[in-house]
Design a protein around this motif. Structure first.
Motif, PDB file in Angstrom:
ATOM      1  N   LEU A 183      -7.343  31.025  -9.973  1.00  0.00           N
ATOM      2  CA  LEU A 183      -6.599  32.008  -9.183  1.00  0.00           C
ATOM      3  C   LEU A 183      -7.155  33.420  -9.343  1.00  0.00           C
ATOM      4  CD1 LEU A 183      -4.132  32.712  -7.418  1.00  0.00           C
ATOM      5  CD2 LEU A 183      -2.725  32.642  -9.482  1.00  0.00           C
ATOM      6  N   SER A 184      -7.503  33.799 -10.562  1.00  0.00           N
ATOM      7  CA  SER A 184      -7.958  35.170 -10.822  1.00  0.00           C
ATOM      8  C   SER A 184      -9.210  35.505 -10.011  1.00  0.00           C
ATOM      9  CB  SER A 184      -8.244  35.356 -12.314  1.00  0.00           C
ATOM     10  OG  SER A 184      -7.183  34.840 -13.093  1.00  0.00           O
ATOM     11  N   GLY A 185     -10.139  34.562  -9.970  1.00  0.00           N
ATOM     12  CA  GLY A 185     -11.377  34.777  -9.217  1.00  0.00           C
ATOM     13  C   GLY A 185     -11.123  34.874  -7.729  1.00  0.00           C
ATOM     14  N   PHE A 186     -10.171  34.110  -7.266  1.00  0.00           N
ATOM     15  CA  PHE A 186      -9.784  34.139  -5.849  1.00  0.00           C
ATOM     16  C   PHE A 186      -9.274  35.533  -5.483  1.00  0.00           C
ATOM     17  CE2 PHE A 186      -6.059  33.731  -3.023  1.00  0.00           C
ATOM     18  CZ  PHE A 186      -6.644  33.186  -1.877  1.00  0.00           C
ATOM     19  N   ILE A 187      -8.430  36.103  -6.348  1.00  0.00           N
ATOM     20  CA  ILE A 187      -7.864  37.430  -6.066  1.00  0.00           C
ATOM     21  C   ILE A 187      -8.939  38.512  -6.169  1.00  0.00           C
ATOM     22  CG2 ILE A 187      -6.208  39.187  -6.835  1.00  0.00           C
ATOM     23  CD1 ILE A 187      -4.467  36.859  -7.928  1.00  0.00           C
ATOM     24  N   VAL A 188      -9.753  38.453  -7.215  1.00  0.00           N
ATOM     25  CA  VAL A 188     -10.733  39.528  -7.410  1.00  0.00           C
ATOM     26  C   VAL A 188     -11.803  39.489  -6.323  1.00  0.00           C
ATOM     27  CG1 VAL A 188     -12.516  38.545  -8.966  1.00  0.00           C
ATOM     28  CG2 VAL A 188     -11.731  40.895  -9.267  1.00  0.00           C
ATOM     29  N   ASN A 201     -10.155  30.183 -20.946  1.00  0.00           N
ATOM     30  CA  ASN A 201     -10.242  31.217 -19.914  1.00  0.00           C
ATOM     31  C   ASN A 201      -8.953  31.368 -19.121  1.00  0.00           C
ATOM     32  OD1 ASN A 201     -12.582  32.673 -20.128  1.00  0.00           O
ATOM     33  ND2 ASN A 201     -13.455  31.985 -18.196  1.00  0.00           N
ATOM     34  N   GLY A 202      -7.923  30.617 -19.488  1.00  0.00           N
ATOM     35  CA  GLY A 202      -6.648  30.720 -18.796  1.00  0.00           C
ATOM     36  C   GLY A 202      -5.880  31.967 -19.218  1.00  0.00           C
ATOM     37  N   THR A 203      -5.263  32.656 -18.252  1.00  0.00           N
ATOM     38  CA  THR A 203      -4.381  33.773 -18.589  1.00  0.00           C
ATOM     39  C   THR A 203      -2.984  33.554 -18.010  1.00  0.00           C
ATOM     40  OG1 THR A 203      -5.317  35.035 -16.742  1.00  0.00           O
ATOM     41  CG2 THR A 203      -6.124  35.558 -18.961  1.00  0.00           C
ATOM     42  N   ALA A 204      -2.638  32.296 -17.761  1.00  0.00           N
ATOM     43  CA  ALA A 204      -1.284  32.001 -17.286  1.00  0.00           C
ATOM     44  C   ALA A 204      -0.278  32.178 -18.421  1.00  0.00           C
ATOM     45  CB  ALA A 204      -1.221  30.584 -16.723  1.00  0.00           C
ATOM     46  N   GLN A 205      -0.726  31.956 -19.657  1.00  0.00           N
ATOM     47  CA  GLN A 205       0.182  32.035 -20.809  1.00  0.00           C
ATOM     48  C   GLN A 205      -0.399  32.959 -21.874  1.00  0.00           C
ATOM     49  OE1 GLN A 205      -0.720  27.704 -21.028  1.00  0.00           O
ATOM     50  NE2 GLN A 205       1.300  27.633 -21.951  1.00  0.00           N
ATOM     51  N   PRO A 206       0.474  33.555 -22.698  1.00  0.00           N
ATOM     52  CA  PRO A 206      -0.033  34.351 -23.822  1.00  0.00           C
ATOM     53  C   PRO A 206      -0.585  33.440 -24.924  1.00  0.00           C
ATOM     54  CG  PRO A 206       2.363  34.289 -23.865  1.00  0.00           C
ATOM     55  CD  PRO A 206       1.936  33.553 -22.624  1.00  0.00           C
ATOM     56  N   PRO A 207      -1.461  33.970 -25.781  1.00  0.00           N
ATOM     57  CA  PRO A 207      -2.092  33.153 -26.822  1.00  0.00           C
ATOM     58  C   PRO A 207      -1.097  32.385 -27.699  1.00  0.00           C
ATOM     59  CG  PRO A 207      -3.224  35.244 -26.664  1.00  0.00           C
ATOM     60  CD  PRO A 207      -2.037  35.339 -25.745  1.00  0.00           C
ATOM     61  N   VAL A 221      -8.901  48.551 -12.796  1.00  0.00           N
ATOM     62  CA  VAL A 221      -7.980  47.528 -12.272  1.00  0.00           C
ATOM     63  C   VAL A 221      -8.414  46.200 -12.878  1.00  0.00           C
ATOM     64  CG1 VAL A 221      -7.241  46.266 -10.207  1.00  0.00           C
ATOM     65  CG2 VAL A 221      -7.569  48.750 -10.100  1.00  0.00           C
ATOM     66  N   LEU A 222      -7.480  45.533 -13.544  1.00  0.00           N
ATOM     67  CA  LEU A 222      -7.776  44.226 -14.141  1.00  0.00           C
ATOM     68  C   LEU A 222      -6.969  43.149 -13.418  1.00  0.00           C
ATOM     69  CD1 LEU A 222      -8.961  42.416 -16.479  1.00  0.00           C
ATOM     70  CD2 LEU A 222      -6.798  42.841 -17.657  1.00  0.00           C
ATOM     71  N   VAL A 223      -7.672  42.111 -12.972  1.00  0.00           N
ATOM     72  CA  VAL A 223      -7.000  41.001 -12.291  1.00  0.00           C
ATOM     73  C   VAL A 223      -7.003  39.774 -13.188  1.00  0.00           C
ATOM     74  CG1 VAL A 223      -7.081  39.424 -10.321  1.00  0.00           C
ATOM     75  CG2 VAL A 223      -7.648  41.844 -10.005  1.00  0.00           C
ATOM     76  N   GLY A 224      -5.806  39.216 -13.444  1.00  0.00           N
ATOM     77  CA  GLY A 224      -5.664  37.961 -14.173  1.00  0.00           C
ATOM     78  C   GLY A 224      -4.910  36.951 -13.330  1.00  0.00           C
ATOM     79  N   TRP A 225      -4.330  35.976 -14.009  1.00  0.00           N
ATOM     80  CA  TRP A 225      -3.615  34.878 -13.322  1.00  0.00           C
ATOM     81  C   TRP A 225      -2.292  35.405 -12.785  1.00  0.00           C
ATOM     82  CZ3 TRP A 225      -5.431  29.916 -12.582  1.00  0.00           C
ATOM     83  CH2 TRP A 225      -4.512  28.946 -12.163  1.00  0.00           C
ATOM     84  N   ASP A 226      -2.296  35.836 -11.526  1.00  0.00           N
ATOM     85  CA  ASP A 226      -1.101  36.413 -10.909  1.00  0.00           C
ATOM     86  C   ASP A 226      -0.685  35.537  -9.732  1.00  0.00           C
ATOM     87  OD1 ASP A 226       0.839  37.903  -9.614  1.00  0.00           O
ATOM     88  OD2 ASP A 226      -0.169  39.819  -9.987  1.00  0.00           O
ATOM     89  N   THR A 227       0.387  34.765  -9.938  1.00  0.00           N
ATOM     90  CA  THR A 227       0.823  33.818  -8.897  1.00  0.00           C
ATOM     91  C   THR A 227       1.633  34.512  -7.812  1.00  0.00           C
ATOM     92  OG1 THR A 227       2.783  33.316 -10.198  1.00  0.00           O
ATOM     93  CG2 THR A 227       0.895  31.830 -10.459  1.00  0.00           C
ATOM     94  N   SER A 244     -11.283  35.995 -15.382  1.00  0.00           N
ATOM     95  CA  SER A 244     -12.175  34.858 -15.162  1.00  0.00           C
ATOM     96  C   SER A 244     -12.369  34.690 -13.672  1.00  0.00           C
ATOM     97  CB  SER A 244     -11.555  33.581 -15.729  1.00  0.00           C
ATOM     98  OG  SER A 244     -12.214  32.443 -15.199  1.00  0.00           O
ATOM     99  N   ASP A 245     -13.604  34.406 -13.259  1.00  0.00           N
ATOM    100  CA  ASP A 245     -13.785  34.103 -11.830  1.00  0.00           C
ATOM    101  C   ASP A 245     -14.258  32.665 -11.636  1.00  0.00           C
ATOM    102  OD1 ASP A 245     -16.410  34.316 -12.634  1.00  0.00           O
ATOM    103  OD2 ASP A 245     -16.925  35.971 -11.284  1.00  0.00           O
TER     104      ASP A 245
END
Ligand SMILES: [Mg+2]
Length: 299
Positions: free
Chosen positions: A185-190, A59-65, A140-146, A170-171
């Motif tokens: 992080l993504s769930g925190f932002i969304v 469920n991580g989106t910090a890195q590409p596959p 609007v899509l929210v992912g791992w945005d630092t 992911s939330d």
């Protein structure tokens, strides 16, 4: 373990592995740092040797596959780039199906934006907020945005208030790691965007039906012949149970025996193992049962 479980495993044609707490124990998302859990590499090899397909869904989106795949290979786990899925892949497939070429506003780093772009999503540059114009986004899509700052919040909120649907990768509040709670992080932002706009969000990663659909698409399997394996009752077991896949939990991460004692029967994963090694032995037993009837037949 009952013969019912063994026949269920014998019918499995594809296996989805979670990363953190399942294949790997680490101190970062998507197996960063860390080490492979005992038996994980062997089970992947055993699955391939038995003719089953494998994929990994973190469920991580910090890195590409591809980056996650390279790291897993570095840890000794034999997975190809295209076998690694993230919520960004599920999001790309879902958004393209729902919105075609209509503009989407997406937040995240290298694990989100390039993945969406590679799948042909028409992305709005979030820096357009400087123009002061409306985004025109349909989603609007929210992912791992630092780096989710006030201007991004403003621009995204205006798009949502103007009618864009809100999604996130992911939330999950947290994920397993070696020494501490690792917060999401993504769930925190969304959740913050939802608070500001009053609009609900839709999760596209685990445990959503969109994620399971993406897993079956990648494996080329039906849900019934897919084993979803992870360490998290909410992210993996509930996704599998709701979607009709086989739910397997390994007790090397978020879930303990004590925790399992508290959950209702209809939410109980069908397979609970202490380790990948234990699951490998079950598959060996299951496939021995399968052999007499499958001899000469193409799987
Ligand atoms: Mg996990």
């Amino acid at each position: 373990m009952t013969s019912e479980i063994l026949s269920r495993l014998a019918a499995v044609e594809g296996v989805m592995f979670d990363v953190d707490g399942c294949l790997v124990i680490s101190d970062g998302p998507a197996g960063q740092e860390g080490s492979a859990l005992p038996g994980a590499a062997e089970l992947i090899a055993q699955m391939r040797a038995s003719g089953r397909r494998v994929c990994v869904f973190t469920n991580g989106t910090a890195q590409p596959p591809a980056e996650i795949a390279a790291h897993l290979r570095h840890l000794g786990l034999g997975v190809a780039d295209e076998e690694v899925l993230t919520p960004a892949v599920a999001a790309a497939r879902t958004l393209r199906e729902r919105y075609g070429q209509q503009p989407v506003l997406a937040y995240g780093g290298g694990g989100v934006v390039p993945v969406l772009r590679a799948h042909g999503i028409n992305l709005i540059d979030p820096d357009e907020h400087r123009s002061g114009a409306a985004s025109g986004a349909v989603a609007v899509l929210v992912g791992w945005d630092t780096d989710f700052t006030k201007p991004k919040l403003q621009f995204a909120a205006e798009a949502i208030l103007a009618g864009a649907a809100l999604y996130c990768t992911s939330d999950a509040p947290a994920f397993a790691s070696k020494d501490r709670l690792n917060v999401g992080l993504s769930g925190f932002i969304v959740a913050g965007l939802s608070h500001v706009t009053g609009q609900p969000w839709t999760v596209l990663g685990k445990p959503s039906a969109f994620a399971l659909e993406t897993v079956c698409w990648a494996l080329g399997t039906t849900t019934e012949s897919t084993l979803v394996l992870g360490d998290d009752l909410y992210l993996e077991a509930s996704m599998a149970r709701r979607g009709g896949a086989v739910a397997g939990i390994v007790l090397t991460g978020m879930t303990t025996r004590e925790r399992l004692a508290d959950i209702p029967g209809d939410e109980m994963p069908e397979i609970v193992v202490e380790s990948m090694t234990e699951l490998a032995a079950l598959f060996t037993d299951a496939d021995e049962l399968r052999m007499p009837v499958s001899t000469g037949l193409k799987r």
